[in-house]
Scaffold this motif. Structure first.
Motif, PDB file in Angstrom:
ATOM      1  N   ALA A  58       0.830  -1.207   0.000  1.00  0.00           N
ATOM      2  CA  ALA A  58       0.000   0.000   0.000  1.00  0.00           C
ATOM      3  C   ALA A  58       0.864   1.256   0.000  1.00  0.00           C
ATOM      4  CB  ALA A  58      -0.920   0.004   1.208  1.00  0.00           C
ATOM      5  N   PHE A  59       1.975   1.222   0.714  1.00  0.00           N
ATOM      6  CA  PHE A  59       2.855   2.384   0.755  1.00  0.00           C
ATOM      7  C   PHE A  59       3.552   2.584  -0.599  1.00  0.00           C
ATOM      8  CE2 PHE A  59       3.279   1.059   5.431  1.00  0.00           C
ATOM      9  CZ  PHE A  59       2.126   1.748   5.771  1.00  0.00           C
ATOM     10  N   GLN A  60       3.974   1.490  -1.209  1.00  0.00           N
ATOM     11  CA  GLN A  60       4.620   1.588  -2.513  1.00  0.00           C
ATOM     12  C   GLN A  60       3.646   2.100  -3.569  1.00  0.00           C
ATOM     13  OE1 GLN A  60       7.839   1.279  -3.346  1.00  0.00           O
ATOM     14  NE2 GLN A  60       7.204   1.947  -5.394  1.00  0.00           N
ATOM     15  N   LYS A  61       2.391   1.645  -3.484  1.00  0.00           N
ATOM     16  CA  LYS A  61       1.378   2.124  -4.422  1.00  0.00           C
ATOM     17  C   LYS A  61       1.169   3.625  -4.258  1.00  0.00           C
ATOM     18  CE  LYS A  61      -1.856   1.541  -7.525  1.00  0.00           C
ATOM     19  NZ  LYS A  61      -1.508   1.191  -8.934  1.00  0.00           N
ATOM     20  N   ALA A  62       1.180   4.106  -3.020  1.00  0.00           N
ATOM     21  CA  ALA A  62       1.016   5.539  -2.765  1.00  0.00           C
ATOM     22  C   ALA A  62       2.159   6.336  -3.385  1.00  0.00           C
ATOM     23  CB  ALA A  62       0.938   5.802  -1.268  1.00  0.00           C
ATOM     24  N   VAL A  63       3.370   5.810  -3.298  1.00  0.00           N
ATOM     25  CA  VAL A  63       4.524   6.470  -3.914  1.00  0.00           C
ATOM     26  C   VAL A  63       4.345   6.522  -5.427  1.00  0.00           C
ATOM     27  CG1 VAL A  63       7.009   6.321  -4.336  1.00  0.00           C
ATOM     28  CG2 VAL A  63       6.109   5.873  -2.045  1.00  0.00           C
ATOM     29  N   GLU A  64       3.917   5.407  -6.005  1.00  0.00           N
ATOM     30  CA  GLU A  64       3.702   5.349  -7.454  1.00  0.00           C
ATOM     31  C   GLU A  64       2.623   6.328  -7.903  1.00  0.00           C
ATOM     32  OE1 GLU A  64       2.773   1.274  -8.160  1.00  0.00           O
ATOM     33  OE2 GLU A  64       4.790   0.567  -7.674  1.00  0.00           O
ATOM     34  N   MET A  65       1.649   6.575  -7.016  1.00  0.00           N
ATOM     35  CA  MET A  65       0.569   7.512  -7.324  1.00  0.00           C
ATOM     36  C   MET A  65       0.938   8.948  -6.974  1.00  0.00           C
ATOM     37  SD  MET A  65      -2.701   5.187  -6.131  1.00  0.00           S
ATOM     38  CE  MET A  65      -3.949   6.157  -7.007  1.00  0.00           C
ATOM     39  N   LYS A  66       2.205   9.138  -6.587  1.00  0.00           N
ATOM     40  CA  LYS A  66       2.767  10.463  -6.324  1.00  0.00           C
ATOM     41  C   LYS A  66       2.084  11.198  -5.168  1.00  0.00           C
ATOM     42  CE  LYS A  66       4.544  10.906 -11.006  1.00  0.00           C
ATOM     43  NZ  LYS A  66       5.798  10.230 -10.589  1.00  0.00           N
ATOM     44  N   SER A  67       1.749  10.449  -4.120  1.00  0.00           N
ATOM     45  CA  SER A  67       1.253  11.070  -2.891  1.00  0.00           C
ATOM     46  C   SER A  67       2.381  11.870  -2.247  1.00  0.00           C
ATOM     47  CB  SER A  67       0.759  10.008  -1.914  1.00  0.00           C
ATOM     48  OG  SER A  67      -0.302   9.266  -2.476  1.00  0.00           O
ATOM     49  N   ASP A  68       2.004  12.902  -1.514  1.00  0.00           N
ATOM     50  CA  ASP A  68       3.002  13.688  -0.796  1.00  0.00           C
ATOM     51  C   ASP A  68       3.434  13.004   0.496  1.00  0.00           C
ATOM     52  OD1 ASP A  68       2.987  15.985  -2.597  1.00  0.00           O
ATOM     53  OD2 ASP A  68       0.977  16.373  -1.815  1.00  0.00           O
ATOM     54  N   TYR A  69       2.478  12.323   1.137  1.00  0.00           N
ATOM     55  CA  TYR A  69       2.735  11.619   2.400  1.00  0.00           C
ATOM     56  C   TYR A  69       2.022  10.271   2.381  1.00  0.00           C
ATOM     57  CZ  TYR A  69       4.594  15.725   4.904  1.00  0.00           C
ATOM     58  OH  TYR A  69       5.365  16.788   5.315  1.00  0.00           O
ATOM     59  N   ILE A  70       2.582   9.326   3.115  1.00  0.00           N
ATOM     60  CA  ILE A  70       1.857   8.125   3.497  1.00  0.00           C
ATOM     61  C   ILE A  70       1.521   8.269   4.973  1.00  0.00           C
ATOM     62  CG2 ILE A  70       2.787   6.553   1.758  1.00  0.00           C
ATOM     63  CD1 ILE A  70       4.836   5.592   3.838  1.00  0.00           C
ATOM     64  N   GLU A  71       0.308   7.883   5.345  1.00  0.00           N
ATOM     65  CA  GLU A  71      -0.088   7.899   6.759  1.00  0.00           C
ATOM     66  C   GLU A  71       0.036   6.484   7.294  1.00  0.00           C
ATOM     67  OE1 GLU A  71      -3.212   7.403  10.003  1.00  0.00           O
ATOM     68  OE2 GLU A  71      -3.171   6.521   7.994  1.00  0.00           O
ATOM     69  N   ILE A  72       0.714   6.325   8.436  1.00  0.00           N
ATOM     70  CA  ILE A  72       0.922   5.006   9.016  1.00  0.00           C
ATOM     71  C   ILE A  72       0.483   5.024  10.482  1.00  0.00           C
ATOM     72  CG2 ILE A  72       2.878   4.657   7.451  1.00  0.00           C
ATOM     73  CD1 ILE A  72       4.751   4.901   9.855  1.00  0.00           C
ATOM     74  N   ASP A  73       0.034   3.861  10.972  1.00  0.00           N
ATOM     75  CA  ASP A  73      -0.391   3.715  12.366  1.00  0.00           C
ATOM     76  C   ASP A  73       0.641   2.881  13.108  1.00  0.00           C
ATOM     77  OD1 ASP A  73      -3.224   4.869  12.228  1.00  0.00           O
ATOM     78  OD2 ASP A  73      -3.270   3.386  10.627  1.00  0.00           O
ATOM     79  N   VAL A  74       1.145   3.395  14.217  1.00  0.00           N
ATOM     80  CA  VAL A  74       2.222   2.719  14.943  1.00  0.00           C
ATOM     81  C   VAL A  74       1.737   2.243  16.309  1.00  0.00           C
ATOM     82  CG1 VAL A  74       4.546   2.954  15.893  1.00  0.00           C
ATOM     83  CG2 VAL A  74       3.955   4.082  13.732  1.00  0.00           C
ATOM     84  N   GLN A  75       2.007   0.968  16.591  1.00  0.00           N
ATOM     85  CA  GLN A  75       1.697   0.370  17.892  1.00  0.00           C
ATOM     86  C   GLN A  75       2.909  -0.422  18.370  1.00  0.00           C
ATOM     87  OE1 GLN A  75      -2.385  -1.108  18.524  1.00  0.00           O
ATOM     88  NE2 GLN A  75      -2.731  -0.815  16.322  1.00  0.00           N
ATOM     89  N   MET A  76       2.775  -1.082  19.513  1.00  0.00           N
ATOM     90  CA  MET A  76       3.905  -1.778  20.112  1.00  0.00           C
ATOM     91  C   MET A  76       3.528  -3.207  20.477  1.00  0.00           C
ATOM     92  SD  MET A  76       6.182  -0.596  23.432  1.00  0.00           S
ATOM     93  CE  MET A  76       6.519   1.033  22.765  1.00  0.00           C
ATOM     94  N   THR A  77       4.435  -4.140  20.185  1.00  0.00           N
ATOM     95  CA  THR A  77       4.204  -5.547  20.485  1.00  0.00           C
ATOM     96  C   THR A  77       4.485  -5.845  21.955  1.00  0.00           C
ATOM     97  OG1 THR A  77       6.483  -6.169  19.975  1.00  0.00           O
ATOM     98  CG2 THR A  77       4.907  -6.156  18.142  1.00  0.00           C
ATOM     99  N   GLU A  78       4.210  -7.078  22.328  1.00  0.00           N
ATOM    100  CA  GLU A  78       4.465  -7.490  23.714  1.00  0.00           C
ATOM    101  C   GLU A  78       5.935  -7.343  24.073  1.00  0.00           C
ATOM    102  OE1 GLU A  78       3.178 -11.251  26.491  1.00  0.00           O
ATOM    103  OE2 GLU A  78       4.186 -11.705  24.599  1.00  0.00           O
ATOM    104  N   ASP A  79       6.827  -7.590  23.090  1.00  0.00           N
ATOM    105  CA  ASP A  79       8.258  -7.451  23.359  1.00  0.00           C
ATOM    106  C   ASP A  79       8.781  -6.067  22.958  1.00  0.00           C
ATOM    107  OD1 ASP A  79       7.650  -8.251  20.787  1.00  0.00           O
ATOM    108  OD2 ASP A  79       9.407  -9.524  20.521  1.00  0.00           O
ATOM    109  N   GLU A  80       7.867  -5.086  22.946  1.00  0.00           N
ATOM    110  CA  GLU A  80       8.185  -3.667  22.803  1.00  0.00           C
ATOM    111  C   GLU A  80       8.867  -3.333  21.481  1.00  0.00           C
ATOM    112  OE1 GLU A  80      10.269  -2.445  26.332  1.00  0.00           O
ATOM    113  OE2 GLU A  80       8.446  -2.558  27.554  1.00  0.00           O
ATOM    114  N   GLU A  81       8.394  -3.979  20.414  1.00  0.00           N
ATOM    115  CA  GLU A  81       8.834  -3.633  19.066  1.00  0.00           C
ATOM    116  C   GLU A  81       7.734  -2.808  18.400  1.00  0.00           C
ATOM    117  OE1 GLU A  81      11.749  -4.226  17.749  1.00  0.00           O
ATOM    118  OE2 GLU A  81      12.540  -5.498  19.347  1.00  0.00           O
TER     119      GLU A  81
END
Length: 284
Positions: A58-81
């Motif tokens: 999805a991020f690569q497709k956004a780049v190909e479509m010449k988006s200015d930004y990609i929006e991403i959601d960040v969370q954390m796993t049990e082992d803090e990754e």
């Protein structure tokens, strides 16, 4: 003497004209190419109408479509990754079950995050935050949403450290923005990353936001990004007067994108990046 008063009057008129704030006015019909290019085109969870959300595809497709930004959601796993996924559980967008915070990175990496969207994307993985940064920095801007940070104590520090390790915490970068519905989290993040623009997300309950509240947001936020359903010309102007910009979410039709264009927003968060470029443009 008359000449003196004429010059004095002229100076007062000129000074008054500069003191009047410039307000957005609702545009009608087509816009100029310059106006279109000034709108920030943000691909929501990547080009999520065309590929499974929050995946490298999805991020690569956004780049190909010449988006200015990609929006991403960040969370954390049990082992803090740090991982990139929208829901606080993996149930909807993978073949697994359970809360993101109850799974290790190894367990999350075993999941298929693409088949739910289309067999074409079978085997797509949930990416890590580091993978996304390393793959796309310099290619596209990255709008980072801290998703439910209250579930993950210390996530602000982890995100800040990851950006600092890559020298992506500097003002001259201009390609990183951090936002969240959790406004206290944004205060913490801004203190850690003072040179990075931050935004407060606002749901429909903020339809009656006051000027005092906007002024308070502006002490640590550069963007007020509301649900598109509460956006009015008046709200756009009040946000600008408070010294912030506005990128509403989430446009999913050409009509919705066109409406936001006409209201004078600074950017549009959309599942369909092409809608931001399809608005009728008139010749200058």
């Amino acid at each position: 003497m008359k000449r003196f008063f004429f010059i004095l009057s002229l100076m007062c008129i000129l000074m008054a004209s500069f003191a009047v704030p410039v307000f957005a006015t609702e545009k009608e019909g087509s816009i100029t190419k310059q106006e279109q290019q000034q709108i920030i085109n943000v691909a929501h969870r990547g080009a999520s109408a065309h590929a499974p959300e929050n995946t490298m595809a999805a991020f690569q497709k956004a780049v190909e479509m010449k988006s200015d930004y990609i929006e991403i959601d960040v969370q954390m796993t049990e082992d803090e990754e740090l991982v990139v996924i929208h829901d606080t559980t993996v149930d909807r967008t993978t073949n697994g079950t359970g809360a993101v915070g109850d799974l290790t990175l190894e367990e999350i990496r075993m999941l298929d995050a693409g088949s739910w969207f289309s067999e074409e994307f079978a085997g797509e993985k949930i990416p890590t935050f580091e993978e996304v940064l390393d793959a796309f920095r310099g290619k596209v801007g990255i709008l980072i949403e801290l998703k439910s940070p209250g579930l993950y104590p210390g996530i602000e520090e982890e995100v800040a450290e990851t950006l600092k390790e890559r020298n992506m915490d500097r003002a001259n970068n201009e390609k990183i923005i951090i936002q969240s519905f959790n406004h206290e989290s944004m205060k913490q993040s801004k203190a850690l990353l003072p040179e990075i623009p931050h935004g407060v997300l606002a749901g429909t309950s903020w339809a009656d936001v006051t000027d005092e509240q906007l002024a308070a947001f502006a002490t640590y936020a550069d963007y007020f990004n509301p649900n598109q359903n509460i956006v009015t010309l008046e709200l756009v102007n009040r946000v600008h007067v408070a010294g912030m910009q506005m990128m509403p979410y989430t446009s999913r039709s050409q009509e919705q994108a066109d409406r936001l264009f006409h209201l004078g927003v600074d950017g549009i968060i959309t599942d369909y990046p092409e809608h931001v470029y399809n608005h009728p443009v008139k010749n200058n």
